[in-house]
Motif scaffolding. Structure first.
Motif, mmCIF file in Angstrom:
data_model
loop_
_atom_site.group_PDB
_atom_site.id
_atom_site.type_symbol
_atom_site.label_atom_id
_atom_site.label_comp_id
_atom_site.label_asym_id
_atom_site.label_seq_id
_atom_site.Cartn_x
_atom_site.Cartn_y
_atom_site.Cartn_z
ATOM 1 N N LEU A 1 14.148 -4.909 -28.298
ATOM 2 C CA LEU A 1 14.312 -6.125 -29.100
ATOM 3 C C LEU A 1 14.830 -7.259 -28.228
ATOM 4 C CD1 LEU A 1 16.205 -4.013 -31.610
ATOM 5 C CD2 LEU A 1 14.336 -5.411 -32.435
ATOM 6 N N ASN A 2 14.444 -8.463 -28.579
ATOM 7 C CA ASN A 2 15.102 -9.652 -28.054
ATOM 8 C C ASN A 2 16.107 -10.050 -29.116
ATOM 9 O OD1 ASN A 2 13.478 -9.884 -25.714
ATOM 10 N ND2 ASN A 2 11.840 -10.746 -26.963
ATOM 11 N N VAL A 3 17.367 -10.189 -28.731
ATOM 12 C CA VAL A 3 18.437 -10.451 -29.693
ATOM 13 C C VAL A 3 19.079 -11.799 -29.390
ATOM 14 C CG1 VAL A 3 20.697 -9.654 -30.531
ATOM 15 C CG2 VAL A 3 18.891 -8.003 -30.016
ATOM 16 N N TRP A 4 19.296 -12.562 -30.465
ATOM 17 C CA TRP A 4 20.022 -13.816 -30.376
ATOM 18 C C TRP A 4 21.340 -13.616 -31.100
ATOM 19 C CZ3 TRP A 4 14.820 -13.347 -30.897
ATOM 20 C CH2 TRP A 4 14.065 -13.903 -29.867
ATOM 21 N N PRO A 5 22.446 -13.558 -30.337
ATOM 22 C CA PRO A 5 23.750 -13.301 -30.943
ATOM 23 C C PRO A 5 24.237 -14.506 -31.733
ATOM 24 C CG PRO A 5 23.973 -13.623 -28.578
ATOM 25 C CD PRO A 5 22.511 -13.708 -28.897
ATOM 26 N N GLY A 6 25.259 -14.289 -32.488
ATOM 27 C CA GLY A 6 25.866 -15.358 -33.269
ATOM 28 C C GLY A 6 26.521 -14.778 -34.499
ATOM 29 N N GLU A 7 26.934 -15.658 -35.413
ATOM 30 C CA GLU A 7 27.572 -15.196 -36.636
ATOM 31 C C GLU A 7 26.643 -14.274 -37.424
ATOM 32 O OE1 GLU A 7 29.389 -17.166 -40.628
ATOM 33 O OE2 GLU A 7 29.837 -18.149 -38.712
ATOM 34 N N ARG A 8 25.365 -14.607 -37.445
ATOM 35 C CA ARG A 8 24.334 -13.749 -38.051
ATOM 36 C C ARG A 8 23.293 -13.489 -36.981
ATOM 37 N NH1 ARG A 8 22.288 -14.849 -43.912
ATOM 38 N NH2 ARG A 8 21.188 -13.068 -43.145
#
Length: 189
Positions: free
Chosen positions: A172-179
């Motif tokens: 997976l390509n993941v974009w972190p953050g609050e959600r």
């Protein structure tokens, strides 16, 4: 914020395949460990994490030897706890009870077991705690499906459409953050 590669690798075949193994800590086969090492080859990871159950730890340690990375264990990446059904073959469980579970594992958890929402909560916390570097997590089929739910928004029925055999790798390509969110980059089954 930039994204990062997250590879989720299901542990290799256990000594006794075909059982509902949540907390059951069955040993992996040598062939299962070798299959995991082969799936991890060439990923360019900077971090290696595994469930603390030995079927994941054994594969993680072997991958660590091959990559030179230390294995960090995290119990949040464990499989769903199947409670009274843990360690049993699905065919040995009352058909109606297991059918209700497969249809709605949150409303009909295994007796004495974990609800789907608890697994999702654990995996969500584990994902939120990841450093944004290329990471491989040696884990379980249920935790992989929970990650797909969290990062890609798949609903329960859609999650069962993914075939995740032993040593399957989901990238997976993941974009972190609050959600945090993600995009499937590949599935090697």
């Amino acid at each position: 914020m930039t994204g990062f590669a997250l590879h989720l690798l299901r542990h290799g075949a256990p000594e006794t395949p075909g059982l509902l193994m949540g907390r059951t800590d069955d040993a992996p086969t040598e062939a299962g460990i070798a299959a995991c090492v082969a799936r991890a080859e060439g990923l360019g990871i900077e971090r290696l994490i595994g469930s603390d159950l030995r079927r994941c730890r054994a594969a993680g340690k072997a991958i660590g030897r091959a990559t030179g990375l230390p294995l960090a264990t995290d119990p949040r990446w464990r499989e769903l706890d199947f409670g009274d059904w843990d360690g049993q073959a699905a065919r040995m469980i009352d058909r109606e009870a297991i059918g209700r579970f497969w249809d709605d594992p949150d409303a009909y958890p295994p007796p004495g077991g974990e609800r789907w929402s608890a697994l999702v909560s654990r995996v969500s916390a584990a994902i939120a705690g990841l450093a944004p570097v290329p990471t491989l997590v040696v884990t379980h089929g249920g935790a992989m499906r929970a990650a797909l739910h969290i990062l890609c928004g798949f609903d329960q029925r859609q999650l069962w459409a993914f075939d995740l055999p032993y040593a399957a790798r989901l990238s997976l390509n993941v974009w972190p953050g609050e959600r945090p969110s993600g995009q499937i980059a590949g599935l090697c089954a």
